[in-house]
Design an enzyme around this catalytic site. Sequence first.
Site, mmCIF file in Angstrom:
data_model
loop_
_atom_site.group_PDB
_atom_site.id
_atom_site.type_symbol
_atom_site.label_atom_id
_atom_site.label_comp_id
_atom_site.label_asym_id
_atom_site.label_seq_id
_atom_site.Cartn_x
_atom_site.Cartn_y
_atom_site.Cartn_z
ATOM 1 N N GLY A 14 0.843 -1.193 0.000
ATOM 2 C CA GLY A 14 0.000 0.000 0.000
ATOM 3 C C GLY A 14 0.868 1.228 0.000
ATOM 4 O O GLY A 14 1.960 1.238 -0.561
ATOM 5 N N CYS A 15 0.421 2.265 0.659
ATOM 6 C CA CYS A 15 1.157 3.527 0.711
ATOM 7 C C CYS A 15 2.523 3.319 1.369
ATOM 8 O O CYS A 15 2.609 2.742 2.448
ATOM 9 C CB CYS A 15 0.346 4.552 1.501
ATOM 10 S SG CYS A 15 1.197 6.125 1.709
ATOM 11 N N PHE A 16 3.567 3.803 0.732
ATOM 12 C CA PHE A 16 4.910 3.593 1.286
ATOM 13 C C PHE A 16 5.134 4.316 2.600
ATOM 14 O O PHE A 16 6.006 3.938 3.378
ATOM 15 C CB PHE A 16 6.024 3.887 0.287
ATOM 16 C CG PHE A 16 5.959 5.165 -0.488
ATOM 17 C CD1 PHE A 16 5.469 6.348 0.025
ATOM 18 C CD2 PHE A 16 6.450 5.178 -1.791
ATOM 19 C CE1 PHE A 16 5.439 7.510 -0.714
ATOM 20 C CE2 PHE A 16 6.439 6.343 -2.541
ATOM 21 C CZ PHE A 16 5.930 7.517 -2.003
ATOM 22 N N TRP A 17 4.360 5.331 2.901
ATOM 23 C CA TRP A 17 4.505 6.021 4.197
ATOM 24 C C TRP A 17 4.264 5.036 5.342
ATOM 25 O O TRP A 17 4.944 5.071 6.357
ATOM 26 C CB TRP A 17 3.526 7.171 4.324
ATOM 27 C CG TRP A 17 3.676 8.289 3.346
ATOM 28 C CD1 TRP A 17 4.765 8.603 2.577
ATOM 29 C CD2 TRP A 17 2.684 9.258 3.035
ATOM 30 N NE1 TRP A 17 4.498 9.700 1.814
ATOM 31 C CE2 TRP A 17 3.230 10.131 2.071
ATOM 32 C CE3 TRP A 17 1.382 9.474 3.476
ATOM 33 C CZ2 TRP A 17 2.524 11.212 1.548
ATOM 34 C CZ3 TRP A 17 0.677 10.552 2.953
ATOM 35 C CH2 TRP A 17 1.250 11.413 2.006
ATOM 36 N N TYR A 158 -3.712 11.442 7.767
ATOM 37 C CA TYR A 158 -3.433 10.101 7.256
ATOM 38 C C TYR A 158 -2.583 9.317 8.253
ATOM 39 O O TYR A 158 -2.804 8.133 8.465
ATOM 40 C CB TYR A 158 -2.720 10.194 5.905
ATOM 41 C CG TYR A 158 -2.562 8.864 5.198
ATOM 42 C CD1 TYR A 158 -3.528 8.424 4.313
ATOM 43 C CD2 TYR A 158 -1.453 8.063 5.416
ATOM 44 C CE1 TYR A 158 -3.399 7.204 3.663
ATOM 45 C CE2 TYR A 158 -1.315 6.841 4.774
ATOM 46 C CZ TYR A 158 -2.283 6.425 3.891
ATOM 47 O OH TYR A 158 -2.157 5.213 3.257
#
Length: 182
Positions: A14-17, A158
């Site tokens: 998913g989101c790399f963060w 987020y």
Amino acid sequence: MSMKNLQIATVGGGCFWCTEAVFEEVKGVESVISGYSGGKVPGRPTYREICSGLTGHAEVVKITFDANVISYEDILVIFMTTHDPTTLNRQGADRGTQYRSVIYYHNDTQKEIAEQVVKALATYYDNPIVTEISEAPIFYDAEKEHQDFYKSNPEYGYCSFVIDPKLAKLRELHSDKLKTTA
């Protein structure tokens, strides 16, 4: 003092963060770099291009770890249990091929370990695991503002709503694998 045995793992969940924030807390991890891999378009992609879903790249992290402290298998178990590997091209509200679950292996041993971990964890999920296992393609570092995003922006919505729960899961399931903070 023993020599370090530095190795690379490249994964996307998913989101790399999120994935970056998880692995920055893991004992034996030397560095985590957010980036892009697996695209079909030549040249260095930008975040905006990735978000279009048209380049074929996945948001991934390149993890440099000391295999004398943590094994590749443990890296993958942490990865597979801190995101949902059963949703195709999606993690929560993030949708698109750029958010696919992927393990990019760097050698045959990593490929074998990845296949074993996915098979072993399959019984823990109600739905089939859809995590892609592929040879590591070119890795492109993401733009500077995406590096250490959680550390730099912990109050960002987020981070609070998506990353904090993943970190809580990490701490619950893998407390023995976490760095100690003074």
